[in-house]
Design a protein around this motif. Structure first.
Motif, PDB file in Angstrom:
ATOM      1  N   MET A   1       0.801  -1.335   0.096  1.00 42.34           N
ATOM      2  CA  MET A   1       0.018  -0.141  -0.049  1.00 42.34           C
ATOM      3  C   MET A   1       0.727   1.444  -0.011  1.00 42.34           C
ATOM      4  N   ASN A   2       2.162   1.253  -0.044  1.00 39.74           N
ATOM      5  CA  ASN A   2       2.935   2.353   0.018  1.00 39.74           C
ATOM      6  C   ASN A   2       3.693   2.734  -1.207  1.00 39.74           C
ATOM      7  N   GLY A   3       3.135   2.630  -2.418  1.00 47.97           N
ATOM      8  CA  GLY A   3       3.655   3.154  -3.607  1.00 47.97           C
ATOM      9  C   GLY A   3       2.708   3.632  -4.346  1.00 47.97           C
ATOM     10  N   GLY A   4       3.105   3.794  -5.692  1.00 49.31           N
ATOM     11  CA  GLY A   4       2.053   4.552  -6.472  1.00 49.31           C
ATOM     12  C   GLY A   4       2.621   5.762  -7.324  1.00 49.31           C
ATOM     13  N   THR A   5       2.185   6.301  -8.623  1.00 48.20           N
ATOM     14  CA  THR A   5       2.704   7.311  -9.122  1.00 48.20           C
ATOM     15  C   THR A   5       2.086   8.691  -8.347  1.00 48.20           C
ATOM     16  N   PRO A   6       2.951   9.547  -7.920  1.00 47.22           N
ATOM     17  CA  PRO A   6       2.145  10.714  -7.388  1.00 47.22           C
ATOM     18  C   PRO A   6       1.232  11.291  -8.707  1.00 47.22           C
ATOM     19  N   THR A   7      -0.092  11.611  -8.230  1.00 49.44           N
ATOM     20  CA  THR A   7      -1.078  12.078  -8.986  1.00 49.44           C
ATOM     21  C   THR A   7      -1.490  13.586  -8.460  1.00 49.44           C
ATOM     22  N   GLY A   8      -0.829  14.082  -7.683  1.00 49.40           N
ATOM     23  CA  GLY A   8      -1.341  15.309  -7.065  1.00 49.40           C
ATOM     24  C   GLY A   8      -1.463  16.599  -7.933  1.00 49.40           C
ATOM     25  N   PRO A   9      -2.206  17.557  -7.544  1.00 49.69           N
ATOM     26  CA  PRO A   9      -2.424  18.654  -8.465  1.00 49.69           C
ATOM     27  C   PRO A   9      -1.157  19.251  -8.803  1.00 49.69           C
ATOM     28  N   THR A  10      -1.199  19.964  -9.927  1.00 50.20           N
ATOM     29  CA  THR A  10       0.068  20.950 -10.368  1.00 50.20           C
ATOM     30  C   THR A  10      -0.190  22.060  -9.620  1.00 50.20           C
ATOM     31  N   PRO A  11       0.823  22.552  -8.979  1.00 48.56           N
ATOM     32  CA  PRO A  11       0.898  24.008  -8.402  1.00 48.56           C
ATOM     33  C   PRO A  11       0.559  25.152  -9.421  1.00 48.56           C
ATOM     34  N   LEU A  12      -0.106  25.956  -8.988  1.00 43.62           N
ATOM     35  CA  LEU A  12      -0.465  27.333  -9.833  1.00 43.62           C
ATOM     36  C   LEU A  12       0.855  28.111 -10.220  1.00 43.62           C
ATOM     37  N   ARG A  13       1.042  28.620 -11.318  1.00 41.36           N
ATOM     38  CA  ARG A  13       2.059  29.433 -11.462  1.00 41.36           C
ATOM     39  C   ARG A  13       1.636  30.835 -10.779  1.00 41.36           C
ATOM     40  N   VAL A  14       2.898  31.423 -10.254  1.00 39.60           N
ATOM     41  CA  VAL A  14       2.851  32.618  -9.709  1.00 39.60           C
ATOM     42  C   VAL A  14       2.194  33.686 -10.463  1.00 39.60           C
ATOM     43  N   GLY A  15       1.158  34.415  -9.964  1.00 40.65           N
ATOM     44  CA  GLY A  15       0.570  35.376 -10.840  1.00 40.65           C
ATOM     45  C   GLY A  15      -0.686  34.866 -11.656  1.00 40.65           C
ATOM     46  N   ASP A  16      -0.877  33.489 -11.829  1.00 37.89           N
ATOM     47  CA  ASP A  16      -1.914  33.050 -12.362  1.00 37.89           C
ATOM     48  C   ASP A  16      -3.453  33.640 -11.952  1.00 37.89           C
ATOM     49  N   PRO A  17      -4.072  34.010 -12.829  1.00 40.99           N
ATOM     50  CA  PRO A  17      -5.291  34.844 -12.492  1.00 40.99           C
ATOM     51  C   PRO A  17      -6.248  33.840 -11.614  1.00 40.99           C
ATOM     52  N   SER A  18      -6.126  32.536 -12.079  1.00 37.91           N
ATOM     53  CA  SER A  18      -7.101  31.652 -11.307  1.00 37.91           C
ATOM     54  C   SER A  18      -6.609  31.375  -9.788  1.00 37.91           C
ATOM     55  N   ASP A  19      -5.469  31.966  -9.621  1.00 40.74           N
ATOM     56  CA  ASP A  19      -5.042  31.848  -8.012  1.00 40.74           C
ATOM     57  C   ASP A  19      -6.038  32.568  -7.058  1.00 40.74           C
ATOM     58  N   ALA A  20      -6.302  33.797  -7.653  1.00 39.95           N
ATOM     59  CA  ALA A  20      -7.301  34.585  -6.593  1.00 39.95           C
ATOM     60  C   ALA A  20      -8.678  33.854  -6.581  1.00 39.95           C
ATOM     61  N   GLU A  21      -8.912  33.439  -7.476  1.00 35.61           N
ATOM     62  CA  GLU A  21     -10.381  32.777  -7.546  1.00 35.61           C
ATOM     63  C   GLU A  21     -10.341  31.517  -7.035  1.00 35.61           C
ATOM     64  N   ARG A  22      -9.509  30.846  -6.949  1.00 36.48           N
ATOM     65  CA  ARG A  22      -9.061  29.547  -6.027  1.00 36.48           C
ATOM     66  C   ARG A  22      -9.275  29.856  -4.468  1.00 36.48           C
ATOM     67  N   ALA A  23      -8.382  30.956  -4.149  1.00 35.35           N
ATOM     68  CA  ALA A  23      -8.399  31.366  -2.853  1.00 35.35           C
ATOM     69  C   ALA A  23      -9.696  31.800  -2.297  1.00 35.35           C
ATOM     70  N   ALA A  24     -10.366  32.575  -2.974  1.00 34.66           N
ATOM     71  CA  ALA A  24     -11.880  33.018  -2.542  1.00 34.66           C
ATOM     72  C   ALA A  24     -12.851  31.697  -2.406  1.00 34.66           C
ATOM     73  N   THR A  25     -12.599  30.645  -3.364  1.00 38.76           N
ATOM     74  CA  THR A  25     -13.366  29.546  -3.334  1.00 38.76           C
ATOM     75  C   THR A  25     -12.964  28.867  -1.923  1.00 38.76           C
ATOM     76  N   LEU A  26     -11.827  28.605  -1.617  1.00 38.36           N
ATOM     77  CA  LEU A  26     -11.175  28.053  -0.601  1.00 38.36           C
ATOM     78  C   LEU A  26     -11.611  28.540   0.541  1.00 38.36           C
ATOM     79  N   ARG A  27     -11.545  30.178   0.966  1.00 35.35           N
ATOM     80  CA  ARG A  27     -12.121  30.912   2.105  1.00 35.35           C
ATOM     81  C   ARG A  27     -13.575  30.440   2.365  1.00 35.35           C
TER      82      ARG A  27
END
Length: 454
Positions: A1-27
């Motif tokens: 149970m301790n393996g597997g290929t990482p499938t996590g989300p790709t970090p957003l680029r600095v300045g990506d306009p969707s970053d502010a939208e994501r932050a508002a959604t998370l808040r």
């Protein structure tokens, strides 16, 4: 149970306009979660799995609430400390009397705190959790200083001092100035591999659990939770402490589990630093707190740092040996601002190793246990999964020791995992899948704090 290929989300680029939208959604998600879990004078960790008030949960929750509901944040801590015992201990659970008997195990009838000397009128457990409360109170005041926050600090200050005095006095079983925990639950990392060796010496039979009804496995897959044998040992440890009415005199002669924990003692030292700042606000002398903080850090390095492994380890007082497991506990002393440079470098190297994967750009969240270990379990409680509270503590330590690059990488991994899976109790350390209880309060609260420091 301790393996597997990482499938996590790709970090957003600095300045990506969707970053502010994501932050508002998370808040919005975080605030909705906290509002739903508010219970008239405190916040429950979750409506399903944890329906009462938990000690260090409330401290983390108050840090987040300070950003959005400051009155509620201070009430959270006031409610918790109203249940403080006469000896200064802050119980790890304060039970809600409105809930029916048997609705949670182990409940108030199991702890039987009413027959203990110095217990408060309300039903509580008899053990403690890491003393993160003074640090939380200071962060809360610093976020939104006001006449009300100063008044709240004046009320809390003597109670926080009493909490520290209890841990550094009655719980200094090793005699070196560190606090000893008498149960794995006191560490906050209940089922960590760090406790396997000390727990193995606790006599118990899994059949003991036939007399009780566990509620956790009714809400969460049993494969994700501690085993019945683990629970039987938990019960045996409580029974031994309860038999002595939770007195701490003579612990070495009657308590089967006695361990000095790096997280608990790092929190203890950090609390003295916070109390020095609080003392200056409320008109007390900060000097003794600074002195005690220095002594705790010195003792922590002398007692719990393993120079060969380059990490901190718990010390089993029954054997006077350091526990071999490499867990996230070993990274948390980074929260101490006066941690010596040599230990800072070693902890950073451990955190950035393949065991934990800290980096300026992380493709997987921080695990709670060495992911290269043969017994790494990515879905079982504290034996591999990623938790936001330990990541948050490390994030604060990275900032305190001037590693903004690593702090930014860890921050992004925390945001990304919640954006993908929601405010779960914990997360799969490879895929980021949400595990444990959904709508978990400290995840929501610490998310708010991380978002505020973007």
């Amino acid at each position: 149970m301790n393996g597997g290929t990482p499938t996590g989300p790709t970090p957003l680029r600095v300045g990506d306009p969707s970053d502010a939208e994501r932050a508002a959604t998370l808040r919005r998600l975080a605030l909705t979660t906290l509002d739903a879990n508010w219970e008239h004078d405190h916040t429950v960790p979750s409506r399903t799995l944890y329906p009462h008030q938990w000690s260090w949960d409330s401290a983390f929750i108050a840090v987040g609430l300070a950003h959005v509901r400051p009155d509620r944040a201070w009430r959270e801590l006031r409610t918790l400390f109203a249940a403080q015992w006469a000896d200064g201990r802050v119980p790890h659970i304060v039970f809600n009397p409105a809930l029916r008997v048997g609705s949670y195990f182990p409940g108030p009838e199991f702890w039987d705190s009413g027959h203990a000397d110095g217990a408060p009128p309300v039903a509580t457990s008899g053990i403690v959790q890491p003393p993160v409360h003074a640090s939380a109170a200071w962060l809360m005041h610093r976020r939104a200083p006001s006449a009300a926050s100063v008044q709240a600090l004046r009320w809390l200050y003597p109670r926080l001092v009493a909490q520290q005095r209890y841990l550094t006095g009655r719980r200094d079983v090793g005699g070196a100035g560190l606090a000893c925990i008498v149960h794995p639950w006191e560490s906050g990392l209940d089922n960590s591999p760090a406790w396997d060796d000390p727990m193995a010496a606790v006599p118990a039979d899994a059949a003991v659990m036939r007399a009780y009804r566990r509620h956790d496995t009714a809400h969460v897959d049993a494969a994700h939770r501690p085993t019945d044998l683990d629970y039987a040992r938990y019960v045996a440890i409580v029974a031994a402490y309860r038999a002595g009415r939770y007195r701490d005199e003579g612990l070495a002669g009657r308590q089967p589990f006695l361990v000095e924990c790096p997280l608990v003692n790092a929190a203890l030292g950090a609390a003295e630093h916070a109390l020095a700042r609080i003392a200056a606000v409320v008109g007390a002398d900060p000097g003794p707190h600074r002195d005690r903080a220095a002594r705790i850090t010195e003792a922590l390095v002398a007692r719990l740092y393993d120079p060969v492994a380059g990490t901190f380890r718990p010390r089993d007082l029954r054997t006077d040996r350091l526990v071999p497991a490499r867990t996230v506990l070993g990274l948390i002393p980074l929260i101490l601002p006066d941690l010596p440079a040599g230990q800072v470098r070693a902890v950073l190297a451990e955190a950035c190793s393949p065991r934990f994967g800290l980096a300026a750009r992380m493709d997987r969240p921080l695990p709670s246990y060495d992911r290269t270990a043969p017994d790494f379990e990515p879905v079982r409680y504290w034996r591999g999964p990623s938790w936001l509270n330990t990541s948050w503590l490390l994030w604060r330590g990275l900032r305190a020791h001037h590693r903004p690059d690593l702090a930014a990488g860890l921050r992004e991994s925390m945001l990304a995992v919640v954006a993908r899976a929601g405010c779960h109790e914990y997360f799969h350390p490879d895929t980021g899948e949400g595990l444990g209880s959904p709508a978990f309060s400290w995840t929501a609260a610490l998310l708010l704090d991380v978002l505020a420091d973007g």
